[in-house]
Design an enzyme around this catalytic site. Structure first.
Site, short mmCIF file in Angstrom:
data_model
loop_
_atom_site.label_atom_id
_atom_site.label_comp_id
_atom_site.label_asym_id
_atom_site.label_seq_id
_atom_site.Cartn_x
_atom_site.Cartn_y
_atom_site.Cartn_z
N ARG A 53 -23.75 17.65 62.89
CA ARG A 53 -24.01 18.41 61.66
C ARG A 53 -24.66 17.51 60.61
O ARG A 53 -25.40 17.97 59.75
CB ARG A 53 -22.72 19.04 61.11
CG ARG A 53 -22.92 19.79 59.80
CD ARG A 53 -21.81 20.82 59.51
NE ARG A 53 -20.50 20.34 59.85
CZ ARG A 53 -19.79 19.47 59.13
NH1 ARG A 53 -20.28 19.01 57.99
NH2 ARG A 53 -18.60 19.07 59.53
N TYR A 106 -40.07 36.60 49.54
CA TYR A 106 -39.48 37.15 50.76
C TYR A 106 -38.20 37.94 50.40
O TYR A 106 -37.45 37.55 49.51
CB TYR A 106 -39.16 35.97 51.68
CG TYR A 106 -38.58 36.32 53.01
CD1 TYR A 106 -39.36 36.91 53.99
CD2 TYR A 106 -37.25 36.05 53.29
CE1 TYR A 106 -38.82 37.23 55.21
CE2 TYR A 106 -36.70 36.35 54.52
CZ TYR A 106 -37.49 36.95 55.48
OH TYR A 106 -36.95 37.25 56.69
N ASP A 179 -42.09 27.58 48.78
CA ASP A 179 -41.97 28.14 50.13
C ASP A 179 -43.39 28.25 50.69
O ASP A 179 -44.20 29.05 50.22
CB ASP A 179 -41.31 29.52 50.04
CG ASP A 179 -41.11 30.18 51.41
OD1 ASP A 179 -41.81 29.78 52.36
OD2 ASP A 179 -40.28 31.10 51.51
N LYS A 204 -41.56 30.76 61.94
CA LYS A 204 -42.84 31.46 61.92
C LYS A 204 -43.92 30.57 62.56
O LYS A 204 -43.83 30.24 63.71
CB LYS A 204 -43.17 31.86 60.48
CG LYS A 204 -41.98 32.49 59.73
CD LYS A 204 -41.58 33.86 60.25
CE LYS A 204 -40.28 34.38 59.67
NZ LYS A 204 -40.17 34.41 58.21
C1 LIG Z 1 -39.18 34.48 57.30
C2 LIG Z 1 -39.29 33.93 55.92
C3 LIG Z 1 -38.21 33.30 55.30
C4 LIG Z 1 -36.85 33.22 55.95
O1 LIG Z 1 -36.90 32.47 57.11
P1 LIG Z 1 -35.81 32.65 58.30
O2 LIG Z 1 -36.19 31.57 59.24
O3 LIG Z 1 -35.96 34.03 58.83
O4 LIG Z 1 -34.47 32.46 57.66
C5 LIG Z 1 -38.40 32.78 54.04
N1 LIG Z 1 -39.59 32.86 53.41
C6 LIG Z 1 -40.64 33.47 53.97
C7 LIG Z 1 -41.93 33.53 53.22
C8 LIG Z 1 -40.54 34.01 55.25
O5 LIG Z 1 -41.60 34.62 55.80
#
Ligand SMILES: *Cc1c(COP(=O)(O)O)cnc(C)c1O
Length: 393
Positions: A53, A106, A179, A204
């Protein structure tokens, strides 16, 4: 090497072999030696590998590879993109603080900002991503501790003027957290534009195969990284080594996947702009994009991304008919995989808004979002064309 490890054949090999691919250290714990005890007693165990962890070599291999892409000195994997956002925000915010955040984020990030942070005594002020004057005013007025936004918003694909906002934030001593999931480090590296922390949902484009949920946080500031690592340890959002291996493996093709997908996105966007039944095409690489003349050249100069939003004649009902007729592209949420994915904001990412609120936010009736995959522009365009053709089948 701990004496106990030396006596176990087959386990003590890592010091003298050099695998090309990082082994999956599917182990929760590592035998202790004097160095580990020193680290545990000295820094609380941040620097030696002793419990997964805290850290794990496979997990760190993925983090290091992404940090290199983001031009960052330090990277840390998390269990998901949301864990990356929550961990980085909570590290920097406490009761009484103010966060200035984009209004276009998001969906689950929106819930975190509107439901969870206020409950912890954190004030959240929202600004439209594209309203750069609004950001400067809100930052000067509220003197926030943290400023948060997405490089590229969904599904309007508007850009955030990171250099200008970061300069305003730093004037009041705020930390800028970005982000970068939709834009990816292939298209822009927010730390180079003035951000202090950049996070991605590695689920992604980074991992890129729609087979693993993971997140990552990067920064150049070691003190900030250690503070975030502490929260990752106490809130528990660590990544599993096998998942980290899948991320690492996906990263090996990240530059070629993104180069191909971004090139294809431009071709699909330009072709669909001429297509009957398509009233609008949103892609930051097009001259008719609202940020084309201003923010795009400064924030995403090299490549404008692999997301394309179409606006279809006939509104959301028609868009639903069209998306159901797609044969190549899958109707699914998420993005960034090798396959083209199509989704409708009205019934997925933005289902919980009223039609009026959606319209006000720039989410037009008939919007269809595409995450461009690797099938090639010809096949993707042919699929969209056959789905757009009128008539019963
Ligand atoms: C998918 C996404 C998230 C969250 O990511 P997870 O891996 O699903 O927790 C956050 N910000 C954006 C822009 C996203 O597309």
């Amino acid at each position: 090497m701990p004496p106990s490890a030396a006596s176990r054949p087959g386990r003590a090999y890592t010091a003298r072999t050099y695998p090309v691919v990082p082994p999956i250290y599917q182990t929760t714990t590592f035998e202790l030696d004097d160095r580990a005890y020193q680290d545990i007693q000295g820094t609380g165990g941040l620097h030696e590998t002793w419990y997964s962890r805290f850290s794990n070599p496979t997990v760190q291999a993925a983090a290091d590879a992404i940090a290199a892409l983001e031009a960052a000195d330090h990277g840390m994997m998390t269990a998901s993109g949301m864990a990356a956002i929550a961990t980085s925000l909570i590290t920097h915010l406490t009761v009484g603080d103010t966060l200035v955040a984009s209004r276009q984020v998001y969906g689950d990030t929106g819930d975190l900002l509107e439901r969870d942070l206020p409950r912890l005594g954190i004030e959240v002020v929202r600004v439209d991503a594209w309203d750069t004057d609004g950001w400067q005013r809100a930052i000067a007025e509220h003197r926030p501790t943290v400023v948060f936004g997405e490089t590229l918003s969904n599904p309007q694909l508007r850009l955030w003027d990171i250099p200008t906002v970061a300069a305003a934030a730093h004037e009041v001593g705020a930390t800028v957290i970005v982000d970068n999931t939709f834009a990816t480090p292939h298209c822009t590296r927010p730390l180079e534009l003035g951000a202090d922390v950049v996070m991605n949902s590695a689920t992604k484009f980074l991992a890129g195969h729609s087979d693993v949920v993971a997140g990552v946080v990067c920064t150049n500031d070691i003190a900030v990284m250690e503070a975030m690592q502490r929260r990752m340890i106490t809130f528990g959002g660590c990544l599993d080594p096998h998942a980290a291996y899948l991320v690492w493996r996906g990263l090996q093709t990240f530059p070629v996947r993104l180069a191909e997908a971004c090139r294809t996105a431009v071709e699909v966007a330009d072709t669909m702009a001429e297509e009957p039944g398509v009233t609008g095409v949103v892609h930051p690489g097009r001259d008719d994009h609202p940020d084309a003349a201003g923010v795009v050249p400064r924030v995403m100069p090299e490549s404008a991304g692999a997301m394309v939003t179409l606006v279809l004649e006939g509104g959301d009902d028609r868009a639903l008919t069209v998306i159901r007729r797609l044969e190549l592209a899958a109707e699914a949420t998420s993005l960034g995989g090798v396959e083209t994915l199509a989704s409708l904001p009205f019934n997925s990412s933005h289902f919980n808004m009223s039609p009026e609120a959606r319209f006000e936010a720039g989410i037009l009736p008939g919007m269809l979002r595409l995450s461009i995959g690797l099938e090639g522009a010809d096949r993707i365009v042919a699929d969209l064309r056959q789905a757009l053709r009128d008539g019963d089948r």
